[in-house]
Design a protein around this motif. Structure first.
Motif, PDB file in Angstrom:
ATOM      1  N   MET A  44     110.018  47.476   9.704  1.00  0.00           N
ATOM      2  CA  MET A  44     108.669  47.026   9.361  1.00  0.00           C
ATOM      3  C   MET A  44     108.631  45.500   9.470  1.00  0.00           C
ATOM      4  O   MET A  44     109.490  44.801   8.955  1.00  0.00           O
ATOM      5  N   GLY A  45     107.619  45.011  10.186  1.00  0.00           N
ATOM      6  CA  GLY A  45     107.390  43.578  10.293  1.00  0.00           C
ATOM      7  C   GLY A  45     106.012  43.263   9.756  1.00  0.00           C
ATOM      8  O   GLY A  45     105.343  44.128   9.182  1.00  0.00           O
ATOM      9  N   ARG A  46     105.582  42.034   9.925  1.00  0.00           N
ATOM     10  CA  ARG A  46     104.256  41.627   9.460  1.00  0.00           C
ATOM     11  C   ARG A  46     103.516  40.926  10.585  1.00  0.00           C
ATOM     12  O   ARG A  46     104.089  40.130  11.310  1.00  0.00           O
ATOM     13  N   ASN A  47     102.230  41.218  10.690  1.00  0.00           N
ATOM     14  CA  ASN A  47     101.373  40.492  11.610  1.00  0.00           C
ATOM     15  C   ASN A  47     101.169  39.109  10.999  1.00  0.00           C
ATOM     16  O   ASN A  47     100.658  38.987   9.884  1.00  0.00           O
ATOM     17  N   PRO A  48     101.558  38.034  11.695  1.00  0.00           N
ATOM     18  CA  PRO A  48     101.458  36.702  11.082  1.00  0.00           C
ATOM     19  C   PRO A  48     100.017  36.267  10.805  1.00  0.00           C
ATOM     20  O   PRO A  48      99.778  35.473   9.900  1.00  0.00           O
ATOM     21  N   ARG A  49      99.056  36.788  11.561  1.00  0.00           N
ATOM     22  CA  ARG A  49      97.653  36.407  11.330  1.00  0.00           C
ATOM     23  C   ARG A  49      97.048  37.091  10.127  1.00  0.00           C
ATOM     24  O   ARG A  49      96.481  36.441   9.256  1.00  0.00           O
ATOM     25  N   SER A  50      97.176  38.417  10.112  1.00  0.00           N
ATOM     26  CA  SER A  50      96.506  39.173   9.048  1.00  0.00           C
ATOM     27  C   SER A  50      97.428  39.470   7.865  1.00  0.00           C
ATOM     28  O   SER A  50      96.956  39.772   6.785  1.00  0.00           O
ATOM     29  N   GLY A  51      98.728  39.420   8.093  1.00  0.00           N
ATOM     30  CA  GLY A  51      99.665  39.724   7.027  1.00  0.00           C
ATOM     31  C   GLY A  51      99.896  41.206   6.820  1.00  0.00           C
ATOM     32  O   GLY A  51     100.660  41.608   5.951  1.00  0.00           O
ATOM     33  N   GLU A  52      99.233  42.046   7.618  1.00  0.00           N
ATOM     34  CA  GLU A  52      99.389  43.488   7.431  1.00  0.00           C
ATOM     35  C   GLU A  52     100.712  43.971   8.035  1.00  0.00           C
ATOM     36  O   GLU A  52     101.195  43.410   9.016  1.00  0.00           O
ATOM     37  N   PRO A  53     101.313  44.988   7.438  1.00  0.00           N
ATOM     38  CA  PRO A  53     102.584  45.515   7.938  1.00  0.00           C
ATOM     39  C   PRO A  53     102.416  46.172   9.313  1.00  0.00           C
ATOM     40  O   PRO A  53     101.393  46.798   9.592  1.00  0.00           O
ATOM     41  N   VAL A  54     103.418  45.983  10.163  1.00  0.00           N
ATOM     42  CA  VAL A  54     103.408  46.544  11.512  1.00  0.00           C
ATOM     43  C   VAL A  54     104.770  47.183  11.760  1.00  0.00           C
ATOM     44  O   VAL A  54     105.803  46.590  11.434  1.00  0.00           O
ATOM     45  N   LEU A  55     104.763  48.389  12.332  1.00  0.00           N
ATOM     46  CA  LEU A  55     106.021  49.052  12.677  1.00  0.00           C
ATOM     47  C   LEU A  55     106.530  48.480  13.991  1.00  0.00           C
ATOM     48  O   LEU A  55     105.837  48.525  15.006  1.00  0.00           O
ATOM     49  N   ILE A  56     107.731  47.931  13.976  1.00  0.00           N
ATOM     50  CA  ILE A  56     108.381  47.434  15.188  1.00  0.00           C
ATOM     51  C   ILE A  56     109.302  48.544  15.669  1.00  0.00           C
ATOM     52  O   ILE A  56     110.200  48.962  14.933  1.00  0.00           O
ATOM     53  N   PRO A  57     109.085  49.058  16.892  1.00  0.00           N
ATOM     54  CA  PRO A  57     109.862  50.203  17.358  1.00  0.00           C
ATOM     55  C   PRO A  57     111.317  49.849  17.659  1.00  0.00           C
ATOM     56  O   PRO A  57     111.687  48.681  17.772  1.00  0.00           O
ATOM     57  N   GLU A  58     112.124  50.892  17.816  1.00  0.00           N
ATOM     58  CA  GLU A  58     113.536  50.733  18.174  1.00  0.00           C
ATOM     59  C   GLU A  58     113.639  50.044  19.530  1.00  0.00           C
ATOM     60  O   GLU A  58     112.816  50.247  20.411  1.00  0.00           O
ATOM     61  N   LYS A  59     114.683  49.205  19.684  1.00  0.00           N
ATOM     62  CA  LYS A  59     114.926  48.523  20.950  1.00  0.00           C
ATOM     63  C   LYS A  59     116.395  48.628  21.303  1.00  0.00           C
ATOM     64  O   LYS A  59     117.262  48.662  20.424  1.00  0.00           O
ATOM     65  N   LEU A  60     116.668  48.657  22.594  1.00  0.00           N
ATOM     66  CA  LEU A  60     118.023  48.540  23.107  1.00  0.00           C
ATOM     67  C   LEU A  60     118.127  47.168  23.747  1.00  0.00           C
ATOM     68  O   LEU A  60     117.329  46.817  24.618  1.00  0.00           O
ATOM     69  N   VAL A  61     119.087  46.370  23.283  1.00  0.00           N
ATOM     70  CA  VAL A  61     119.211  44.990  23.771  1.00  0.00           C
ATOM     71  C   VAL A  61     120.617  44.745  24.301  1.00  0.00           C
ATOM     72  O   VAL A  61     121.602  45.257  23.764  1.00  0.00           O
ATOM     73  N   PRO A  62     120.732  43.942  25.378  1.00  0.00           N
ATOM     74  CA  PRO A  62     122.056  43.607  25.898  1.00  0.00           C
ATOM     75  C   PRO A  62     122.789  42.677  24.935  1.00  0.00           C
ATOM     76  O   PRO A  62     122.165  41.851  24.254  1.00  0.00           O
ATOM     77  N   HIS A  63     124.099  42.831  24.869  1.00  0.00           N
ATOM     78  CA  HIS A  63     124.930  42.027  23.976  1.00  0.00           C
ATOM     79  C   HIS A  63     126.161  41.564  24.748  1.00  0.00           C
ATOM     80  O   HIS A  63     126.771  42.344  25.473  1.00  0.00           O
ATOM     81  N   PHE A  64     126.529  40.286  24.598  1.00  0.00           N
ATOM     82  CA  PHE A  64     127.716  39.746  25.257  1.00  0.00           C
ATOM     83  C   PHE A  64     128.735  39.357  24.204  1.00  0.00           C
ATOM     84  O   PHE A  64     128.398  38.696  23.226  1.00  0.00           O
ATOM     85  N   LYS A  65     129.974  39.778  24.402  1.00  0.00           N
ATOM     86  CA  LYS A  65     131.059  39.392  23.509  1.00  0.00           C
ATOM     87  C   LYS A  65     132.100  38.673  24.359  1.00  0.00           C
ATOM     88  O   LYS A  65     132.700  39.278  25.251  1.00  0.00           O
ATOM     89  N   PRO A  66     132.312  37.375  24.122  1.00  0.00           N
ATOM     90  CA  PRO A  66     133.270  36.635  24.942  1.00  0.00           C
ATOM     91  C   PRO A  66     134.696  37.119  24.715  1.00  0.00           C
ATOM     92  O   PRO A  66     135.059  37.527  23.614  1.00  0.00           O
ATOM     93  N   GLY A  67     135.499  37.046  25.766  1.00  0.00           N
ATOM     94  CA  GLY A  67     136.909  37.407  25.674  1.00  0.00           C
ATOM     95  C   GLY A  67     137.711  36.272  25.055  1.00  0.00           C
ATOM     96  O   GLY A  67     137.234  35.140  24.917  1.00  0.00           O
TER      97      GLY A  67
END
Length: 106
Positions: A60-83
């Protein structure tokens, strides 16, 4: 370093390759890596690091303008781990900042 910087440096280092060949090689490698990550595969380059996909759960996030709660959906994001070799190489080149006492401010 940008993609064009990488192409220019590789073309300079390997004189037998034309700029066009070098650009094609870099594009091919990056496209293959992108495709592998998009299919959910993990990429490991020994001595450099590994790329993987991390799941960010819905929240759950917030709309910065209205302040109302907003559902932020699941995301798949790339991740780098240095050796280890990359971490040590970067760490060896970090200038050490002098301690405040060493600056002569007393």
């Amino acid at each position: 370093m940008t993609r064009s910087d990488l192409v220019a440096e590789l073309a300079e280092r390997f004189g037998q390759l034309t700029h066009r060949d070098t650009e094609f090689a870099v594009k091919t490698i990056l496209d293959a890596m992108s495709d592998a990550l998009a299919r959910g595969h993990r990429i490991e380059i020994r001595g450099f690091g590994s790329f993987s996909i991390n799941r960010r759960p819905p929240r759950m996030g917030r709309n910065p303008r209205s302040g109302e709660p907003v559902l932020i959906p699941e995301k798949l994001v790339p991740h780098f781990k240095p050796g280890k070799a990359l971490r040590e190489a970067v760490d060896a080149n970090v200038p050490v900042a002098p301690e405040p006492a060493e600056l002569g401010t007393s």
